[in-house]
Design a protein around this motif. Structure first.
Motif, PDB file in Angstrom:
ATOM      1  N   THR A  34       0.858  -1.390   0.588  1.00  0.00           N
ATOM      2  CA  THR A  34      -0.309   0.039   0.179  1.00  0.00           C
ATOM      3  C   THR A  34       0.762   0.734  -0.146  1.00  0.00           C
ATOM      4  OG1 THR A  34      -1.796  -1.162   1.217  1.00  0.00           O
ATOM      5  CG2 THR A  34      -1.555   1.461   1.310  1.00  0.00           C
ATOM      6  N   TYR A  35       2.343   1.379   1.023  1.00  0.00           N
ATOM      7  CA  TYR A  35       3.181   2.512   1.132  1.00  0.00           C
ATOM      8  C   TYR A  35       3.541   2.691  -0.505  1.00  0.00           C
ATOM      9  CZ  TYR A  35       1.620   2.621   6.012  1.00  0.00           C
ATOM     10  OH  TYR A  35       1.346   2.748   6.833  1.00  0.00           O
ATOM     11  N   ILE A  91       4.723   5.995  -1.987  1.00  0.00           N
ATOM     12  CA  ILE A  91       6.041   6.368  -1.980  1.00  0.00           C
ATOM     13  C   ILE A  91       5.938   7.348  -3.972  1.00  0.00           C
ATOM     14  CG2 ILE A  91       8.239   5.265  -2.014  1.00  0.00           C
ATOM     15  CD1 ILE A  91       7.535   4.155   0.492  1.00  0.00           C
ATOM     16  N   LEU A  92       5.862   6.021  -4.274  1.00  0.00           N
ATOM     17  CA  LEU A  92       5.678   5.864  -5.516  1.00  0.00           C
ATOM     18  C   LEU A  92       5.158   7.071  -6.274  1.00  0.00           C
ATOM     19  CD1 LEU A  92       5.746   2.461  -6.977  1.00  0.00           C
ATOM     20  CD2 LEU A  92       7.098   4.077  -7.391  1.00  0.00           C
ATOM     21  N   PRO A  93       3.614   7.669  -5.862  1.00  0.00           N
ATOM     22  CA  PRO A  93       3.217   9.095  -6.466  1.00  0.00           C
ATOM     23  C   PRO A  93       3.605   9.715  -6.499  1.00  0.00           C
ATOM     24  CG  PRO A  93       1.851   7.208  -5.515  1.00  0.00           C
ATOM     25  CD  PRO A  93       3.164   6.155  -5.008  1.00  0.00           C
ATOM     26  N   THR A  94       4.107  10.038  -5.138  1.00  0.00           N
ATOM     27  CA  THR A  94       4.927  10.737  -4.731  1.00  0.00           C
ATOM     28  C   THR A  94       6.597  11.362  -5.542  1.00  0.00           C
ATOM     29  OG1 THR A  94       4.561  10.858  -2.182  1.00  0.00           O
ATOM     30  CG2 THR A  94       6.438  12.489  -2.549  1.00  0.00           C
ATOM     31  N   LEU A  95       6.982  10.378  -5.655  1.00  0.00           N
ATOM     32  CA  LEU A  95       8.791  10.869  -6.440  1.00  0.00           C
ATOM     33  C   LEU A  95       8.012  10.871  -8.364  1.00  0.00           C
ATOM     34  CD1 LEU A  95      10.268   7.392  -5.254  1.00  0.00           C
ATOM     35  CD2 LEU A  95      11.234   9.742  -4.520  1.00  0.00           C
ATOM     36  N   VAL A  96       7.057  10.414  -8.307  1.00  0.00           N
ATOM     37  CA  VAL A  96       6.695  10.667  -9.710  1.00  0.00           C
ATOM     38  C   VAL A  96       6.055  12.162 -10.060  1.00  0.00           C
ATOM     39  CG1 VAL A  96       4.112  10.762 -11.641  1.00  0.00           C
ATOM     40  CG2 VAL A  96       5.616   8.479 -10.348  1.00  0.00           C
ATOM     41  N   GLU A  97       5.124  12.973  -8.976  1.00  0.00           N
ATOM     42  CA  GLU A  97       5.692  14.344  -9.041  1.00  0.00           C
ATOM     43  C   GLU A  97       6.508  15.360  -8.582  1.00  0.00           C
ATOM     44  OE1 GLU A  97       1.166  17.080  -6.564  1.00  0.00           O
ATOM     45  OE2 GLU A  97       1.814  14.547  -6.083  1.00  0.00           O
ATOM     46  N   TYR A 105       7.177   6.141   6.071  1.00  0.00           N
ATOM     47  CA  TYR A 105       9.294   5.498   5.920  1.00  0.00           C
ATOM     48  C   TYR A 105       8.690   5.220   7.367  1.00  0.00           C
ATOM     49  CZ  TYR A 105      14.089   5.269   6.121  1.00  0.00           C
ATOM     50  OH  TYR A 105      15.252   4.404   6.483  1.00  0.00           O
ATOM     51  N   ARG A 106       8.755   5.217   8.170  1.00  0.00           N
ATOM     52  CA  ARG A 106       9.040   4.144   9.905  1.00  0.00           C
ATOM     53  C   ARG A 106       7.909   3.437   9.754  1.00  0.00           C
ATOM     54  NH1 ARG A 106       8.296   9.793  11.553  1.00  0.00           N
ATOM     55  NH2 ARG A 106       5.847   9.382  12.342  1.00  0.00           N
ATOM     56  N   GLN A 161       8.864  -0.173   9.248  1.00  0.00           N
ATOM     57  CA  GLN A 161       8.362  -1.487  10.904  1.00  0.00           C
ATOM     58  C   GLN A 161       7.661  -2.502   9.975  1.00  0.00           C
ATOM     59  OE1 GLN A 161       8.512  -1.649  13.860  1.00  0.00           O
ATOM     60  NE2 GLN A 161       7.756  -3.470  13.670  1.00  0.00           N
ATOM     61  N   SER A 162       7.105  -2.461   8.557  1.00  0.00           N
ATOM     62  CA  SER A 162       6.794  -3.082   7.944  1.00  0.00           C
ATOM     63  C   SER A 162       7.698  -4.346   7.525  1.00  0.00           C
ATOM     64  CB  SER A 162       5.839  -2.715   6.810  1.00  0.00           C
ATOM     65  OG  SER A 162       5.145  -2.073   7.347  1.00  0.00           O
ATOM     66  N   LEU A 163       8.412  -3.445   7.144  1.00  0.00           N
ATOM     67  CA  LEU A 163       9.676  -4.730   5.676  1.00  0.00           C
ATOM     68  C   LEU A 163      10.133  -5.172   7.764  1.00  0.00           C
ATOM     69  CD1 LEU A 163      11.474  -2.417   4.269  1.00  0.00           C
ATOM     70  CD2 LEU A 163      10.177  -4.327   3.701  1.00  0.00           C
ATOM     71  N   THR A 164      10.538  -4.992   8.613  1.00  0.00           N
ATOM     72  CA  THR A 164      10.840  -6.049   9.842  1.00  0.00           C
ATOM     73  C   THR A 164      10.035  -6.875   9.961  1.00  0.00           C
ATOM     74  OG1 THR A 164      11.488  -4.283  10.528  1.00  0.00           O
ATOM     75  CG2 THR A 164      11.762  -6.152  11.868  1.00  0.00           C
ATOM     76  N   ASP A 165       8.781  -6.843  10.510  1.00  0.00           N
ATOM     77  CA  ASP A 165       7.348  -7.625  10.664  1.00  0.00           C
ATOM     78  C   ASP A 165       7.674  -8.778   9.405  1.00  0.00           C
ATOM     79  OD1 ASP A 165       6.656  -6.458  12.672  1.00  0.00           O
ATOM     80  OD2 ASP A 165       5.387  -5.057  11.500  1.00  0.00           O
ATOM     81  N   MET A 166       7.852  -7.991   7.955  1.00  0.00           N
ATOM     82  CA  MET A 166       7.773  -9.620   6.951  1.00  0.00           C
ATOM     83  C   MET A 166       9.620  -9.817   7.116  1.00  0.00           C
ATOM     84  SD  MET A 166       6.787  -6.529   3.283  1.00  0.00           S
ATOM     85  CE  MET A 166       7.289  -8.088   2.977  1.00  0.00           C
ATOM     86  N   ASP A 167      10.064  -9.234   7.110  1.00  0.00           N
ATOM     87  CA  ASP A 167      10.989 -10.303   7.684  1.00  0.00           C
ATOM     88  C   ASP A 167      11.177 -10.882   8.749  1.00  0.00           C
ATOM     89  OD1 ASP A 167      14.672 -10.980   7.280  1.00  0.00           O
ATOM     90  OD2 ASP A 167      14.234 -10.529   9.091  1.00  0.00           O
ATOM     91  N   ARG A 168      10.126 -11.014   9.882  1.00  0.00           N
ATOM     92  CA  ARG A 168      10.110 -12.164  10.946  1.00  0.00           C
ATOM     93  C   ARG A 168       9.056 -12.391  10.270  1.00  0.00           C
ATOM     94  NH1 ARG A 168      11.097 -10.121  16.022  1.00  0.00           N
ATOM     95  NH2 ARG A 168       9.656 -11.614  17.154  1.00  0.00           N
ATOM     96  N   LEU A 169       8.257 -12.647   9.846  1.00  0.00           N
ATOM     97  CA  LEU A 169       7.012 -13.539   9.115  1.00  0.00           C
ATOM     98  C   LEU A 169       7.790 -14.884   8.115  1.00  0.00           C
ATOM     99  CD1 LEU A 169       4.148 -14.883   8.858  1.00  0.00           C
ATOM    100  CD2 LEU A 169       4.380 -12.864   6.765  1.00  0.00           C
ATOM    101  N   PHE A 170       9.054 -14.146   6.750  1.00  0.00           N
ATOM    102  CA  PHE A 170       9.749 -14.744   6.380  1.00  0.00           C
ATOM    103  C   PHE A 170      10.616 -15.793   6.678  1.00  0.00           C
ATOM    104  CE2 PHE A 170       7.805 -11.669   3.099  1.00  0.00           C
ATOM    105  CZ  PHE A 170       7.520 -12.124   2.636  1.00  0.00           C
TER     106      PHE A 170
END
Length: 657
Positions: free
Chosen positions: A169-170, A175-181, A335-336, A340-349
């Motif tokens: 979602t982020y 992130i991508l829309p903001t970079l494009v803009e 970003y925060r 955190q989501s990437l950390t949670d994903m890493d724990r899941l994987f």
């Protein structure tokens, strides 16, 4: 006490080494789940770009409207305008206003189309990952699950699946829309205005992003501490509630509440530290944004005053900056949360990367059992240890011939239940020279686990039921079985009369882990669902231990009828339940010390005979005690003065048998 507990907070968890690399690994692990939706993702990205182009047109149209109105006002002040305001609106300005509304509507339309297209991608990716983790956890060994706390693991799964959704979602929605803009705005600044605006905007963005990344990385360990403490509190709370009866038995409600409150205090302190760092981050971000905005608007104001730019240009630049900085204001939060989501994903994987201790060998065949003859089970010189420093089994060898019953008896801790776990392949006999287990001549390590377990049914000593209906728990033995088969299994398990006496019958809920049922009722459900499974190999691990004597005799008869024609392994403490077995093995400290039939073992006058004598003496003593109590109730002192009965000799017990 409270100050001591609060003062003993654990130090913040330091950042994990190679965290950036772990984040990229988590992203790479996510990509295969998105690969099947390339077309949908491409269309969604196209809608995103269209939405940003339309959004870029909003300030441009607003500039034209302001310039037209400003020119009209100037002409009116000079007395050169002969048209009324209505005519002006119906002219060019009116068309610009309509175009402005259409462009804004287009922005919303393309944004919603993007979300509509990407919703299926997100939900299917989350579903696929959650399902894979669930299947993988069921594929891990019993050792893994005994070493983990279920509450903490479920929290990791919940956070991980939410993290997958948040990352997608982020990334796609923010992130991508903001970079494009940002890219489009910088192009407009360079092509339509002086490079100063683009340079200041870019410098502010770089400072903003650098500051956000550094501070967020610094405060990540605060969030990780919060998560660890939250998982610990959740695990202890779940463990306490699952052991509700034990808490009540010992009156430790206050102790459990204090333990839980201690974890909450630690979590609160970590949350306060995290909030302090968040406030510092937010203030720093706003300072950077405000500074960049002042430099740009001051330059634009001077240009308007000097006549180099129009009032519409000032409005355009200000609108561009607001459109950029509003999402940037949330970029820090994003970003925060993304980290955190990437950390949670890493724990899941990480759960999915847990090695399977018990895994099928490549191209392992299915277990083959002769349906007419039945299964023959062989233990050959089996040694086993749960831990290297604690051996359980020592050179255990025996054969259970097809269609016969072998009973294993012995004191607690002698290794009886370990044999059943090894036969089920909850653990493997791995080390060289540690022996092997054969079913119909096939080493169970060389066949598919699911086919092996499909051929074995077990009635465990400690029966755990699902928090569902009685019908569901019995039908679990063979999902898809007809209702008549389920009822027939309940009847064979001697529980149908009890079920039919309940107001809701088979739809009665058994509660968490079956706590609404007595021990005997739970064991009858376990017997019924095993009978429904109808396996060629049957394991009875203290199958009647929770039953009274009358129910035990009824169930024992049913089990003996079911065991006919099946290869049956009976694990028992009560020797009276195994007297009809073709073979009885006596275990002590992981070794088979005696083997034979009931009569032969009694005649040998060894360990089994001693156990039999003690159990018979215990039953006789219990009966004598009951007679004594009856005599006291009748006022007969002679009953209390009767001489103490001496233990019967094993040979007398044998003659009685």
């Amino acid at each position: 006490m409270r100050r001591g507990a609060s003062g003993s907070l654990p130090p913040p968890v330091p950042p994990m080494p190679g965290q950036a690399r772990r984040d990229w690994h988590a992203i790479v692990a996510l990509l295969p789940y998105l690969a099947g939706y390339r077309l949908r993702i491409g269309l969604a990205l196209g809608c995103m770009i269209a939405a940003k182009v339309a959004n870029l047109g909003v300030p441009l149209l607003l500039k034209l409207i302001v310039d037209h109105l400003s020119a009209a006002k100037t002409l009116s002040a000079l007395g050169r305008a002969h048209d009324s305001p209505a005519v002006i609106l119906l002219g060019g300005v009116g068309l610009l206003v309509v175009a402005y509304a259409i462009v804004r509507l287009s922005t919303s339309l393309f944004t919603e189309l993007r979300e509509l297209l990407f919703a299926k991608v997100t939900e299917n990716a989350v579903r696929g990952i959650a399902l894979e983790v669930f299947r993988h956890l069921h594929g891990l060994s019993l050792r893994f699950h005994l070493d983990r706390q279920t509450g903490g693991m479920t929290r990791d799964i919940e956070r991980g699946t939410r993290g997958v959704q948040s990352v997608i979602t982020y990334s796609v929605y923010n992130i991508l829309p903001t970079l494009v803009e940002i890219g489009l705005v910088l192009v407009v600044f360079v092509t339509r205005y002086e490079a100063y605006y683009a340079l200041v905007t870019l410098a502010a963005l770089l400072v903003y992003i650098t500051f956000t990344v550094k501070i967020s990385a610094w405060r990540t360990h605060f969030r990780r501490s919060m998560n660890e403490l939250e998982s610990r509190a959740s695990s202890r709370a779940i463990d306490s509630l699952l052991n509700y009866e034990t808490v009540k038995y010992f009156g430790n409600e206050a102790f459990e509440a204090e333990r839980y409150d201690d974890n909450l205090r630690r979590f609160r302190a970590a949350a306060v530290r995290s909030q302090r760092s968040l406030s510092m981050l937010n203030f720093g971000q706003q300072t950077i944004i405000a500074t960049g905005l002042v430099f740009i608007l001051w330059r634009a104001t001077l240009a308007v005053a000097a006549g180099r730019q129009t009032l519409g240009d000032l409005v355009l630049i200000n609108t561009f900056m607001l459109q950029l900085y509003v999402p940037l204001n949330f970029l820090g939060i994003i970003y925060r949360e993304l980290k955190q989501s990437l950390t949670d994903m890493d724990r899941l994987f990480t759960l999915t990367r847990q090695p399977r201790e018990i895994a099928d060998r490549e191209h392992a065949p299915a277990l083959r059992i002769d349906a007419k003859r039945g299964a023959r089970v062989v233990f050959e010189h089996v040694d086993f240890a749960y831990h290297p420093d604690r051996s359980i089994l020592h050179d255990v060898s025996f054969v259970v011939e097809a269609g016969t019953t072998t009973a294993i008896v012995g004191h607690s801790g002698s290794g009886k239940s370990t044999l059943a776990r090894l036969l089920f392949r909850f653990y493997d006999v791995d080390s060289a020279g540690a022996g092997r287990i054969l079913v119909d001549g096939q080493d169970i390590r060389d066949v598919q686990q699911d086919t092996l377990r499909a051929a074995i049914g077990i009635v465990p000593q400690d029966t755990v039921l699902f928090n569902d209906s009685l019908y569901f728990n019995i039908a679990y033995g063979r999902p898809g079985a007809s209702r008549d088969d389920v009822i027939a299994a309940a009847r064979a398990g001697q529980i149908d009369a009890f079920i039919e006496s309940l107001p809701q019958g088979y739809e009665t809920s058994v509660g968490e882990r079956g706590l609404k049922l007595s021990g005997g009722e739970k064991q009858r459900v376990a017997i019924a669902r095993t009978l429904l499974k109808d396996p060629p190999i049957l394991i009875l691990d203290e199958a009647t231990s929770a039953l009274d004597s009358r129910s035990e005799r009824a169930i024992q008869g049913a089990l003996e009828r079911v065991a006919r024609g099946r290869t049956t392994l009976v694990i028992a403490h009560r020797l009276s339940t195994v007297v009809s077995a073709e073979q009885i093995l006596v275990m002590e400290q992981g070794r088979i010390v005696e083997r034979g039939t009931h009569a032969a073992l009694l005649a040998a006058n060894g360990t089994y005979a001693q156990m039999w004598g003690l159990q018979q003496y215990g039953q006789a003593g219990l009966a004598q005690g009951n007679l004594g109590q009856a005599g006291l109730a009748q006022g007969n002192p002679a009953q209390t003065d009767s001489p103490r009965t001496s233990p019967p000799s094993p040979h007398a017990a044998c003659d009685a048998a």
